[in-house]
Scaffold this active site. Structure first.
Site, PDB file in Angstrom:
ATOM      1  N   GLY A   1      59.623  49.489  -2.062  1.00 21.24           N
ATOM      2  CA  GLY A   1      59.891  47.941  -1.747  1.00 21.24           C
ATOM      3  C   GLY A   1      60.591  47.487  -2.806  1.00 21.24           C
TER       4      GLY A   1
ATOM      5  N   CYS B   1      50.962  58.583  -6.849  1.00 13.79           N
ATOM      6  CA  CYS B   1      52.052  57.524  -7.180  1.00 13.79           C
ATOM      7  C   CYS B   1      51.479  56.187  -7.581  1.00 13.79           C
ATOM      8  CB  CYS B   1      53.230  57.754  -6.384  1.00 13.79           C
ATOM      9  SG  CYS B   1      54.886  57.424  -7.213  1.00 13.79           S
TER      10      CYS B   1
ATOM     11  N   ASP C   1      58.501  56.335   1.132  1.00 14.34           N
ATOM     12  CA  ASP C   1      59.761  56.157   0.743  1.00 14.34           C
ATOM     13  C   ASP C   1      60.491  55.977   2.099  1.00 14.34           C
ATOM     14  OD1 ASP C   1      58.914  56.819  -1.722  1.00 14.34           O
ATOM     15  OD2 ASP C   1      61.163  55.915  -2.103  1.00 14.34           O
TER      16      ASP C   1
HETATM   17  C1  RUB Z   1      57.727  55.795  -5.641  1.00 12.02           C
HETATM   18  C2  RUB Z   1      57.059  56.374  -4.277  1.00 12.02           C
HETATM   19  C3  RUB Z   1      55.934  55.175  -3.722  1.00 12.02           C
HETATM   20  C4  RUB Z   1      56.903  54.677  -2.408  1.00 12.02           C
HETATM   21  C5  RUB Z   1      56.071  53.378  -1.895  1.00 12.02           C
HETATM   22  O1  RUB Z   1      58.701  56.725  -5.894  1.00 12.02           O
HETATM   23  O2  RUB Z   1      57.112  57.498  -3.742  1.00 12.02           O
HETATM   24  O3  RUB Z   1      54.816  55.872  -3.143  1.00 12.02           O
HETATM   25  O4  RUB Z   1      58.251  54.224  -3.026  1.00 12.02           O
HETATM   26  O5  RUB Z   1      56.106  52.332  -2.965  1.00 12.02           O
HETATM   27  P1  RUB Z   1      59.604  56.382  -7.043  1.00 12.02           P
HETATM   28  P2  RUB Z   1      56.189  50.632  -2.502  1.00 12.02           P
HETATM   29  O6  RUB Z   1      58.873  56.084  -8.392  1.00 12.02           O
HETATM   30  O7  RUB Z   1      60.415  57.629  -7.369  1.00 12.02           O
HETATM   31  O8  RUB Z   1      60.395  55.346  -6.765  1.00 12.02           O
HETATM   32  O9  RUB Z   1      54.801  50.634  -1.834  1.00 12.02           O
HETATM   33  O10 RUB Z   1      55.908  50.283  -4.023  1.00 12.02           O
HETATM   34  O11 RUB Z   1      57.143  50.520  -1.756  1.00 12.02           O
END
Ligand code: RUB
Length: 319
Positions: free
Chosen positions: A23, A133, A202
């Site tokens: 995001g 994560c 992602d």
């Molecule tokens: C981050 C990751 C997150 C998603 C969703 O990977 O896998 O689970 O991007 O995140 P990286 P959000 O650290 O390699 O970017 O909900 O913040 O969009």
């Protein structure tokens, strides 16, 4: 090509993961388009559009997996190209780019809030929740649930090799949520204590498969074995239009020195290191996807793409 230094910095920050999370990457890319448009001195539309395309590609090439990034760019550029059909006024185009990018950013923030509100209804008092994560969408769910008075605890996987789970743990405990950090390999060990799993995304393919941080699919497998619900929190701009035509989502492979420092690698003669950043969880392991439009079964991903987002094949073939 002459690109504003602030735009180059945003691209570099996304590439180096200073800015990370699907995001946030998308919102930063949209912000880069605003900066580009506001600083460009082009007097004619063709020069402006040429540079805009160049900047768009530069941003898209920073990280290959998070589909939110090309979707944010498509959102803005499709509006710019539409405007181009009826004007040759470069100022008008600039306005459209700035307005669309701002709209993408604000809609994205609203979507994260909506997901928080919708997803929080799935949280019950006394639950133990596992997450992997660092996902802003998942944090939003847990934050909404906690501040609406629900009491639960969260297990965070540390998420090797970049340890994004530590960020999640710090944020959650900052809210006052009882939080436990575990090594990734301990997930199955703790699964019998877990009531529900929430992870971010992602990318979501048209068949409902999830691409998220490496290790997500093993967690889904352990959850399935223990019959625990596995939810994905994903704004609709994480759905990947190109998968409608059978294209696969590219999994980013990151440098080996994220796994081991260079000096340690030198001691490991003959050992090769692999560092895929994401993996794929098949739809049958996913209980449901929480979007800003509601909770959907993974099998409904295709209708999000076709009915709600209205992507056409021509629209996304350019980027
Ligand atoms: C981050 C990751 C997150 C998603 C969703 O990977 O896998 O689970 O991007 O995140 P990286 P959000 O650290 O390699 O970017 O909900 O913040 O969009």
């Amino acid at each position: 090509m002459d690109v504003p230094s602030q735009v180059l910095k945003i691209a570099e920050d996304i590439k180096s993961m200073k800015v990370r999370g699907a995001g946030r990457i998308a919102r930063e890319a949209a912000r880069a388009l605003i900066i580009f448009s506001e600083q460009s001195e082009d007097k004619d539309v063709s020069g402006f559009m040429k540079k805009l395309d160049y900047v768009a590609r530069l941003l898209i090439n920073t990280r290959p997996t998070a589909v939110s990034l090309p979707n944010a760019i498509r959102y803005v550029l499709s509006r710019a190209y539409k405007t181009l059909e009826c004007t040759s006024d470069v100022e008008k185009l600039r306005e459209v780019v700035v307005y669309s990018a701002r709209k993408f950013i604000s809609d994205s923030l609203v979507a994260v809030e909506r997901i928080g509100d919708i997803g929080s209804k799935l949280v019950k008092d006394g639950m133990t929740i596992l997450t992997h994560c660092h996902s802003t969408a998942v944090i939003s769910i847990l934050k909404h649930a906690w501040f609406s008075g629900k009491r639960f605890n969260v297990i965070c996987t540390e998420t090797r090799p970049k340890f994004q789970g530590r960020i999640t743990a710090r944020i959650l405990s900052g809210f006052g949520i009882p939080t436990t950090l575990i090594v990734d390999g301990a997930t199955r060990y703790f699964m019998h204590d877990v009531d529900v799993i929430f992870v971010g995304a992602d990318a979501i393919a048209s068949n409902g498969a999830l691409v998220n941080k490496i290790g997500t699919s093993m967690i889904a497998l352990a959850a399935r074995e223990a019959r625990k619900p596995f939810f994905v929190a994903a704004e609709t701009y994480k759905f990947a239009p190109e998968t409608l035509s059978g294209k696969l989502i590219k999994v980013e492979e990151r440098p080996e020195n994220e796994v081991l420092p260079k000096r340690e690698i030198e001691k490991m003669k003959g050992v090769s290191i692999r560092n895929p950043a994401f993996d794929l969880t098949p739809p049958q392991y996913i209980t449901a996807i929480i979007t800003e439009r509601g909770v959907i079964p993974p099998q409904a991903a295709v209708s999000i793409l076709v009915e709600f987002l209205g992507w056409s094949l021509e629209q996304f073939s350019k980027f």
